[in-house]
Write a protein that holds these residues in place. Structure first.
Motif, short mmCIF file in Angstrom:
data_model
loop_
_atom_site.label_atom_id
_atom_site.label_comp_id
_atom_site.label_asym_id
_atom_site.label_seq_id
_atom_site.Cartn_x
_atom_site.Cartn_y
_atom_site.Cartn_z
N GLU A 74 0.82 -1.21 0.00
CA GLU A 74 0.00 0.00 0.00
C GLU A 74 0.85 1.27 0.00
O GLU A 74 0.34 2.36 -0.20
CB GLU A 74 -0.94 -0.03 1.20
CG GLU A 74 -1.89 -1.22 1.16
CD GLU A 74 -2.75 -1.31 2.40
OE1 GLU A 74 -3.87 -0.76 2.40
OE2 GLU A 74 -2.30 -1.94 3.38
N HIS A 75 2.14 1.10 0.25
CA HIS A 75 3.07 2.21 0.13
C HIS A 75 4.44 1.65 -0.24
O HIS A 75 5.01 0.86 0.51
CB HIS A 75 3.17 3.01 1.43
CG HIS A 75 4.23 4.07 1.37
ND1 HIS A 75 4.17 5.14 0.52
CD2 HIS A 75 5.41 4.20 2.06
CE1 HIS A 75 5.26 5.90 0.67
NE2 HIS A 75 6.02 5.35 1.60
N TRP A 77 8.30 2.92 -1.62
CA TRP A 77 9.18 4.07 -1.86
C TRP A 77 10.53 3.53 -2.34
O TRP A 77 11.41 3.26 -1.53
CB TRP A 77 9.32 4.88 -0.59
CG TRP A 77 10.12 6.13 -0.76
CD1 TRP A 77 10.54 6.70 -1.93
CD2 TRP A 77 10.62 6.98 0.29
NE1 TRP A 77 11.26 7.85 -1.69
CE2 TRP A 77 11.33 8.05 -0.33
CE3 TRP A 77 10.54 6.95 1.68
CZ2 TRP A 77 11.95 9.05 0.39
CZ3 TRP A 77 11.15 7.97 2.41
CH2 TRP A 77 11.85 9.01 1.76
N THR A 94 5.25 10.22 6.30
CA THR A 94 4.43 9.63 5.24
C THR A 94 3.58 8.48 5.78
O THR A 94 2.39 8.36 5.43
CB THR A 94 5.31 9.14 4.08
OG1 THR A 94 6.05 10.25 3.56
CG2 THR A 94 4.48 8.52 2.98
N LYS A 98 -0.49 8.25 5.68
CA LYS A 98 -1.17 7.21 4.92
C LYS A 98 -1.93 6.22 5.80
O LYS A 98 -2.97 5.69 5.40
CB LYS A 98 -0.16 6.44 4.06
CG LYS A 98 0.32 7.23 2.85
CD LYS A 98 0.86 6.29 1.78
CE LYS A 98 1.06 7.03 0.47
NZ LYS A 98 1.35 6.14 -0.66
N CYS A 156 6.25 -3.11 7.75
CA CYS A 156 7.13 -2.44 6.79
C CYS A 156 8.44 -3.22 6.69
O CYS A 156 8.91 -3.81 7.67
CB CYS A 156 7.45 -1.01 7.24
SG CYS A 156 6.01 0.04 7.51
#
Length: 360
Positions: A74-75, A77, A94, A98, A156
């Motif tokens: 979903e994210h 980078w 960020t 989010k 993450c």
């Protein structure tokens, strides 16, 4: 193709991060195909960033058993954090923007190279989590073990390839940690064998499905020599009835809670009235023969009793043979009143899968 058609195709492609253990890297292509991957990019040692048209296949296809962990992306980078000024603050802000309104139960951050001797990214993951927790309101799960298996966690992973994040329950991801289950260090001179790490990791994985085994629970262990798993269970205040044709390591002599039978598993017969809480089998040899002994002795388990079974696979060069063997073992077990509720590949598994059954 029109812009509208292009947008529709893009919406049908769901980004996902999948961890396939290095030992199965030779069959990663068919694994990812069965997961519906339309494209893939390798990250770190074990990870594949894919786009799939069928997210359910990531977790439910036959190939899913070969993936240790998964997470919807979903994210993402893409960057080199080591060369970027202010990476931690930019990333933390960020993530708050989010995911802050979605109320994750916890936030856990790992690395794309979890076994690397380079400590930079481990430190970066720790520092990033510390900063993120300063920004988010207090979360229900401060530690990995405090997570509910079914509530969503913000996971993450960070590495030289960038930052990759998503929210999903630990059970759906197949692990309580970012990236999978708990890594157990086996460098201690007191370690009897790496098998001890396998059962330690398996018990941690089981927290996704069951409460921890109570102290004093009685295990029957088939093919226990040299005693790595036995030692780990005893250290957790479990009782163990261990059976093997070869003797256990001398360091286990006289250990409280241990009964050892120096005999063939195939001829071992518990005394009438004996019951066990759990059965453990990590025997070598044809899995069909091993599961027959598991089935024979599982009738001495209490209702709801646990079976932890290591499925020894032939050298995995394709999906067909291991899948056929897996289906055979499951079929035999179901016919005998055992229910398969989970399976995974553990850190110390080789060409093996660890399967979890319970009596019904």
């Amino acid at each position: 193709m029109t812009d509208r058609a292009t947008n529709t195709a893009s919406q049908d492609q769901h980004p996902w991060l999948v961890r396939i253990p290095e030992i199965f890297s030779g069959i990663s292509s068919p694994i990812l195909r069965q997961m519906g991957a339309l494209s893939s990019t390798r990250l770190g040692l074990d990870y594949y960033l894919i786009k799939t048209a069928n997210p359910a296949a990531v977790r439910q296809s036959e190939a899913a058993k070969f993936a240790r962990w998964n997470l919807p992306m979903e994210h993402t980078w893409p960057c080199n954090p080591q060369k970027m000024d202010g990476f931690i603050e930019k990333a933390a802000q960020t993530l708050l923007k989010k995911f802050g309104s979605r109320n994750p139960q916890g936030i856990f951050i790992g690395t794309l190279q979890p076994t690397s001797p380079d400590k930079y990214y481990k430190g970066l993951a720790s520092n990033l989590r510390g900063r993120v927790l300063q920004l988010f309101p207090k979360l229900p799960a401060a530690t990995v073990e405090e997570q509910s298996p079914e509530a969503e966690t913000l996971f993450c992973l960070v590495g030289k390839e960038g930052l990759f994040c998503g929210m999903q329950s630990p059970r759906a991801s197949n692990g309580l940690y970012a990236g999978g289950s708990k890594y157990i260090d086996q460098d201690s001179p007191d370690t009897i064998s790496r098998a001890g790490a396998k059962i330690a990791e398996a018990l941690h994985f089981l927290l996704l499905y069951r409460p921890p085994m109570q102290e004093g629970s009685h295990w029957i262990e088939l093919g226990a020599c040299p005693g790595g798993m036995t030692s780990e269970l005893l250290a957790r205040n479990q009782r163990v009835t261990a059976i093997d044709r070869a003797p256990l390591d001398k360091r286990l002599d006289g250990r409280p809670g241990l009964r050892f039978f120096l005999e063939d598993v195939a001829t071992f017969q518990p005394r009438a009235g004996t019951t066990y809480d759990a059965l453990l089998c990590d025997m070598n040899g044809p899995p069909e023969e091993s599961i027959e002994q598991v089935i024979r002795l599982s009738r001495f388990l209490k209702k709801g009793g646990l079976v932890v079974f290591t499925l020894k696979l032939p050298r995995v060069d394709s999906l067909e043979e291991p899948n056929e063997l897996f289906r055979l073992i499951v079929g035999m077990s179901i016919s005998a009143g055992l229910r398969l509720f989970a399976q995974t590949h553990l850190t110390y598994n080789r060409h093996e899968l660890t399967m979890f059954f319970e009596t019904v």
